[in-house]
Design an enzyme around this catalytic site. Sequence first.
Site, PDB file in Angstrom:
ATOM      1  N   HIS A  34     -10.884   2.247  -0.398  1.00  0.00           N
ATOM      2  CA  HIS A  34     -10.978   1.800   0.989  1.00  0.00           C
ATOM      3  C   HIS A  34     -11.759   0.493   0.993  1.00  0.00           C
ATOM      4  O   HIS A  34     -12.784   0.360   1.650  1.00  0.00           O
ATOM      5  CB  HIS A  34     -11.625   2.874   1.869  1.00  0.00           C
ATOM      6  CG  HIS A  34     -10.880   3.094   3.134  1.00  0.00           C
ATOM      7  ND1 HIS A  34     -11.472   3.477   4.301  1.00  0.00           N
ATOM      8  CD2 HIS A  34      -9.560   2.962   3.423  1.00  0.00           C
ATOM      9  CE1 HIS A  34     -10.560   3.587   5.253  1.00  0.00           C
ATOM     10  NE2 HIS A  34      -9.392   3.279   4.744  1.00  0.00           N
ATOM     11  N   GLN A  38      -7.832   8.689  12.539  1.00  0.00           N
ATOM     12  CA  GLN A  38      -8.135   9.601  11.435  1.00  0.00           C
ATOM     13  C   GLN A  38      -8.032  11.054  11.883  1.00  0.00           C
ATOM     14  O   GLN A  38      -7.834  11.348  13.049  1.00  0.00           O
ATOM     15  CB  GLN A  38      -9.552   9.324  10.949  1.00  0.00           C
ATOM     16  CG  GLN A  38      -9.754   7.900  10.490  1.00  0.00           C
ATOM     17  CD  GLN A  38      -9.109   7.652   9.157  1.00  0.00           C
ATOM     18  OE1 GLN A  38      -9.474   8.246   8.155  1.00  0.00           O
ATOM     19  NE2 GLN A  38      -8.109   6.801   9.147  1.00  0.00           N
ATOM     20  N   HIS A  62     -10.962  -3.010   1.677  1.00  0.00           N
ATOM     21  CA  HIS A  62     -10.995  -4.029   2.733  1.00  0.00           C
ATOM     22  C   HIS A  62     -11.742  -3.563   3.980  1.00  0.00           C
ATOM     23  O   HIS A  62     -12.600  -4.279   4.474  1.00  0.00           O
ATOM     24  CB  HIS A  62      -9.581  -4.506   3.056  1.00  0.00           C
ATOM     25  CG  HIS A  62      -8.974  -5.310   1.944  1.00  0.00           C
ATOM     26  ND1 HIS A  62      -8.279  -4.718   0.916  1.00  0.00           N
ATOM     27  CD2 HIS A  62      -8.991  -6.634   1.681  1.00  0.00           C
ATOM     28  CE1 HIS A  62      -7.877  -5.664   0.073  1.00  0.00           C
ATOM     29  NE2 HIS A  62      -8.302  -6.837   0.509  1.00  0.00           N
ATOM     30  N   HIS A 105       0.820  -1.206   0.000  1.00  0.00           N
ATOM     31  CA  HIS A 105       0.000   0.000   0.000  1.00  0.00           C
ATOM     32  C   HIS A 105       0.861   1.266   0.000  1.00  0.00           C
ATOM     33  O   HIS A 105       0.561   2.233  -0.671  1.00  0.00           O
ATOM     34  CB  HIS A 105      -0.893  -0.029   1.240  1.00  0.00           C
ATOM     35  CG  HIS A 105      -1.980   0.984   1.223  1.00  0.00           C
ATOM     36  ND1 HIS A 105      -3.153   0.791   0.540  1.00  0.00           N
ATOM     37  CD2 HIS A 105      -2.069   2.206   1.801  1.00  0.00           C
ATOM     38  CE1 HIS A 105      -3.921   1.845   0.703  1.00  0.00           C
ATOM     39  NE2 HIS A 105      -3.280   2.732   1.459  1.00  0.00           N
ATOM     40  N   ASN A 130      -6.565   7.785 -11.163  1.00  0.00           N
ATOM     41  CA  ASN A 130      -7.013   6.404 -11.354  1.00  0.00           C
ATOM     42  C   ASN A 130      -6.824   5.570 -10.107  1.00  0.00           C
ATOM     43  O   ASN A 130      -5.879   5.737  -9.359  1.00  0.00           O
ATOM     44  CB  ASN A 130      -6.287   5.760 -12.537  1.00  0.00           C
ATOM     45  CG  ASN A 130      -4.810   5.601 -12.271  1.00  0.00           C
ATOM     46  OD1 ASN A 130      -4.295   4.501 -12.171  1.00  0.00           O
ATOM     47  ND2 ASN A 130      -4.108   6.715 -12.108  1.00  0.00           N
ATOM     48  N   GLU A 182      -3.528   4.391  12.965  1.00  0.00           N
ATOM     49  CA  GLU A 182      -4.144   5.051  11.815  1.00  0.00           C
ATOM     50  C   GLU A 182      -5.375   5.834  12.237  1.00  0.00           C
ATOM     51  O   GLU A 182      -6.346   5.938  11.494  1.00  0.00           O
ATOM     52  CB  GLU A 182      -4.467   4.024  10.726  1.00  0.00           C
ATOM     53  CG  GLU A 182      -3.209   3.490  10.101  1.00  0.00           C
ATOM     54  CD  GLU A 182      -3.437   2.750   8.792  1.00  0.00           C
ATOM     55  OE1 GLU A 182      -4.593   2.456   8.463  1.00  0.00           O
ATOM     56  OE2 GLU A 182      -2.434   2.473   8.112  1.00  0.00           O
TER      57      GLU A 182
END
Lengths: 80, 80, 227, 729
Positions: free
Chosen positions: D90, D309, D92, D44, D489, D307
Site C-alpha cells: 500500500h 473499505q 502510494h 494493479h 512475495n 474503493e
Amino acid sequence: MKVSAIITLKKDVLDPQGKVIHQTLDGMGFKDVNEVRQGKYFEIDVKENDPKKAQKIVEDMCDKLLANLVIENYKIIEIQ
Amino acid sequence: MKVSAIITLKKDVLDPQGKVIHQTLDGMGFKDVNEVRQGKYFEIDVKENDPKKAQKIVEDMCDKLLANLVIENYKIIEIQ
Amino acid sequence: MKSAVITFPGSNCDRDMHVALNKFGFKNQMVWHNDNELPKSDLVVLPGGFSYGDYLRCGSMASKSKIMQSVIKFAKSGGLVMGICNGFQILVESGLVPGVLLRNKYLEFICKNVFVKIDNKDNPYFKNLDKEVFEFHIAHNEGNYFCTNDQLKEIEDNNQVAIYYCNDNGKTEEKFNPNGSLKNIAGIFNKKKNVLGMMPHPERMIDKSLSGEDGSLFFKNLINNIK
Amino acid sequence: MEVNEQIAIDHGLKKEEYKKICDLLKRVPNFTELGIFSAMWNEHCSYKSSRLHLKKLPTSGKKVIQGPGENAGVIDIEDGDAIVFKIESHNHPSFIEPYQGAATGVGGIMRDVFTMGARPIANLNSIHFGSSQHKKTKNLLRGVVHGIGGYGNCMGVPTIAGQTSFDNSYNGNILVNAMTLGLVKKNKIFYSKAAGLNKPVIYVGSKTGRDGIHGASMASASFDEKIEEKKPTVQVGDPFTEKLLLEACLELMAGDSIIAIQDMGAAGLTSSSIEMASKGNLGIKLNLNKVPCRESKMTPYEIMLSESQERMLIVLENGKEDIAKKIFDKWDLDFAVIGRTTNSKNIELFYDEKKVASIPINTLVENSPMYDRKWKKTKLPKKNKYKKGNFNNLKIKDVLKKILSNPNIASKEWIWQQYDHTVMGDTIQKPGGDAGVVRVHGTNKAVAASVDSSATYCWAHPITGGKQVVAENWRNLISVGAKPIAITNCLNFGSPENENNMGEFVECVQGIGEACKYLNFPVVSGNVSFYNQTKDIGIKPTPSIGGVGLIKDYKKMITMQLKEINNVVLIIGKTEGHIDQSIFARIILDEKNGPPPEVNLFNEKNNGETILKLIDQDLVKSAHDISLGGMITAISKMCIKGNKGIRLNKSKNLINQVEYFFSEDQGRYLIEINPDNLKKVTKILNDNSVHYEELGIIIENDIIIDEKTKLTIDELKSYNTNWLENYMN
Ligand SMILES: Nc1ncnc2c1ncn2[C@@H]1O[C@H](COP(=O)(O)OP(=O)(O)O)[C@@H](O)[C@H]1O
Ligand SMILES: [Mg+2]
C-alpha cells in the site's frame, strides 16, 4: 491570544467514529438523528497579540501539522 | 437542524495530546505558543426543526454519552 | 465456579480470557452484549479489546450496552466484576469504579511486560497471594489513569488502589510508569472491592511459553478465593 | 458523458488499449464501462507488465493447497490444518496519508485472508523509508507505524515480525507492505469461484462511499507534480467494522450457505464481481440501486469504482438469504441482495431500471493486455580491490559502534512495541527475533513467519539479490527451528516502462524463482507494485519475501538470545570475506559499487537442513543467521538479547580481521552448543559436509575480541537500542 480551530473530515470521507456514535445514540433512544460527524477542536494560546497575525499563525499550524488536507478541512472559529 | 458542539477537557485535567502537539509545534519552529488544548467537535444533524429544541436534544446527548462530565465540559456553538 | 465473559462488538481478548478461566478451573460462558440477563456466575469479566472501535472515548459506548445494566446490578449486589484493559475502561465509563483513562502520555500504544505492586490484599482478588510484585503484560493506548483530587483522596482513604506500576523490586517511581497514570496507578477497586479494573492482561501470561506465568498465579489464587 | 480517446487516456489507458476496447466491444464504451475497463486493465489489477514473468515462478509443491490466483495462498500444515497467507503493498496511499494508507493496507490484507475462511493469527510488515536525514521521514514513519498498529491492534491480531529499512531511494516513495497469516481447516477453505445459475449475489459490510475512486489507478501511476490533485483518493479505514465483518463472515462460513466469496479490494465492486463470475465462467447481473451507499446520488460509475473499505461480495446458495441476513444484522453490518449469477457471460449493470453497462466478461479478463516489456540485463559488477593495509587503521570497536547504531541495524523496538504482539495468547516468539512464531491454537504446533528484503543487493545485481532474499528468509525460519514451507512475495519496483527498472524486475524474479525451486520453497501468493518512483527515478528494486515455516513441537522453538555461560558458539558456513555491498562497505568505506555476496544454493540448503537436524535432536541452545553487518553484528545481537558476553577465539581463518567480522557472506549462522554435545554436533556437521568454526565461549558481560578490544554488553545495548527512540523523540 487564544485561537480556536476545528478540523473536520471532508464531506465524502468516511467518518467511522461518527457512524458508530450515531448507532449508539440510536440505541439509547435518540431516534431522530440524520447524521453525526466528529471532528477535532484545538484551542491554541499564542503569544501574538494581533488577532490577524494570531489567526495566520494558527492557520499555518493547521496546514503544517494539525490537519491533513488530504482528508480534512479546518476552520478558525474564534480569536480571543 | 445541524447542531455543533465542542467538548473540552476541564482545566485541571491533564491533556497529553495537547502537550505533545505543543512540543511538536515547538520543534517545528512555532516558538511562541503558551498552550495547546485539544478537544472534540461534533456536528449533529437532527430531524428537529426548532432551534431551541434541537439544542436541548444535543445537550442531552452530551450529558448522556458524548461528554464525560468528570473530566469534560461541553458547549453548543452553532445551530443551523 | 462459574464465570461469564462479556463480548462487546470489538472485544478481542474475550477468547483469551475464556481460555484462561477454563484453564484454571472456571466453567466459563460467553455472553453477548445485547443479551438482557447475565447467566448465574461467581465472576463476570469485561475483557480487553476495542469495543466500538474505541471511538468517542474508550469504553464509553460499551458502557451503554444492554448487558451492562445487568452487570451494574450484579456489581451493586456485591458480585465480583473484573474489567481488564478495555474492560477497565468500560467500568470507569459506567461509573462502577472512579476516574477515567486518558491517552498514554507519549501518545503511543504500548505492548510490553511491566511490574506491578499489589497494595492491598484485603479483597477477594488478591487475598492469599504470597507475592507483592508481579510481572504482568500490558497492551494499550489509553491507560493513563486520572481522577480529580477529591476522588483521589477518597480512593486513597478507602484503600481502593489495587495495583501500582513499579520495578522488579516494587519501587513505584515515576520512571517505572509506562503511560503517565496518576500515582502509577494500574488498577482500581470500587469501594466494596468486589469490582476490579486493571490495565494489565493476566490472561496473556498463563504458560511458560508466553510472556511469563504470573497470570497463572493470579487465576489459581482467584478461583481458590472464590470457592 | 461521451467517451473519447482523451477521456480514456485520462483514465490511465493507453491509446492502443482504448482502441482495443472499442474493437472488442465493436462500439464505443459508455462512461461507466470505460471506468470498468480502466480499473480492470490497469497494472494493479491486470498484471499486464508482470504476468509473463511471474509465470516462471515455482508455485506448486507437496504442501501447496492453493497457489497464486486466489485471494491468498494456502499451505498444508498437517492434521487437517492449513495456513492462508499473502503480502500486499500500500505504497502510494501511505506516502500521501501515512496513517490511513498504512491502516487500510493492513485491513486489505487481512480481508484477503479471512475471505478464504481463515481466522487471521499473525500480521507482519515490511516498511521502507527515505534517509533518516530526509525531512519527511520522521512523520511518515510515525504515521505508518501508528496506522499499522491502529488497524491491527483493533482487530486483535498480533503483529509478530517485520522489517524496517531506510534508504535515499525511498525519499519520494516509501514502501508499506503488509502480510497476514490465517488459520483454517483444510476442508473449510472458501474460494472466489462462483457456480450455479441465478444464485443471489450479496453485498455485506460497510456502505459504499466516494472514497478511493480510482485508487487502483493511482497505485499504477508514478508520483509527479500532480500529486496534490490525487489526494482525495485516499480511503479512511474502519478497523472496528472490519472486526465485525471478520466475525460475521466466519460465523456464516461455519454453515453451508456460501458458494463463493470475494473481498472488495482494489477496484471494489468491479473487480470482485467480475472475478467471481469469470472464475465460474458465468455472467453476473447487478442492480446498483440496491448497493448500500453512504452518500446520496452516487452514480453507477462511482458505485462500481469506489474503493470504500470493509466490504465483501458473496454468492449464496438459493434460499440462504435469511440465515445470512440474520448474522449480518447481529453484527450491525449492511446486507443487501444486489444481483444474480446469469448464463450471459456478461457483466450487466442496472440503475433506475435502465441497463447502464454490459460487457462480456472474457473481454475484461482474458483479453486484458499483456506486455512483453523491453528490459535490460544487469552485468555482474567487478569486485573492488581493497587495500587491506587501510583496514588496519580501523578500530573494530568504533566500526561496530557505527554499524550497531546505523538506522538499518538499530533495534526496531520503538516500532514493534506499538504493535500488540501478544493478543490471541499464542505468540511464543515476539518481534525482535529472526522470525515471529505463533502456536496453532490448542495444538503442539507452531508457525513461524519472517519478511525480508535486500534492496541494495538487488540493485547491485538483481539475479543474485533475488536469490539472496529468498535465502535470507529461509535462514530466518531455520533459525527459530521451523521447517520452511512456502513464501509470498511483494515485488516493489519502478516503472515497467523503463528498461532498467523492468530489467531489475525480470532478473529479480528470475533469482527468486531459482532459489525457490532449489530450496523447494514455492511461491503461493504475491503482489506486484510498479511505478514506485518520483519523476523518472525508480526506487531500488525491492522484492519483499514473506516466508512461512512449521515447528511440529513448539517446545523445540529456538530463540537467538545466548543462554548459558561456558556454552560454545559455532559459525556455520564458510566466511570468505565478501565486503562489497556490505553495510561496512557502504557506511565505513563509503563504497557503493561491486557485486553482492554470492549465493550458493547448495550450501544454503545443506546448512539449513543440517541445523534443523541439530535442533530436532535438541542440540542447539540458541541460533541466529548472519546477515546485514556480518558475523560480529550477529553475535552482538545475540549478546544483547541474552545479556551475556563472549570470548572470541583467535580466528584460524586466513582473511583479515575486518573481513572476518564484517563480511556478509551468505549461508551462515551462529549456533550455541553445550560443550558436552560439541563432539556429537561436530560429527553431524562433518557427516553432512557442513563447514563450521568455533567462534568462542559464552561468558558474562563482555565481548572480548582480543587483549586490547573489549566491549561491555551495556555499551552494545546503548549503541543498538537507543537510536530509533532518540531519533523519534
Ligand atoms: N516494522 C516492523 N514490525 C515488526 N517488527 C519489526 C519491524 N521492523 C523490524 N522488526 C523486528 O526487528 C527485528 C530485527 O529486524 P531485522 O534487522 O530485519 O532482523 P534480521 O536481520 O534478523 O532479519 C526482527 O525481529 C523484526 O521482526
Ligand atoms: Mg535474521
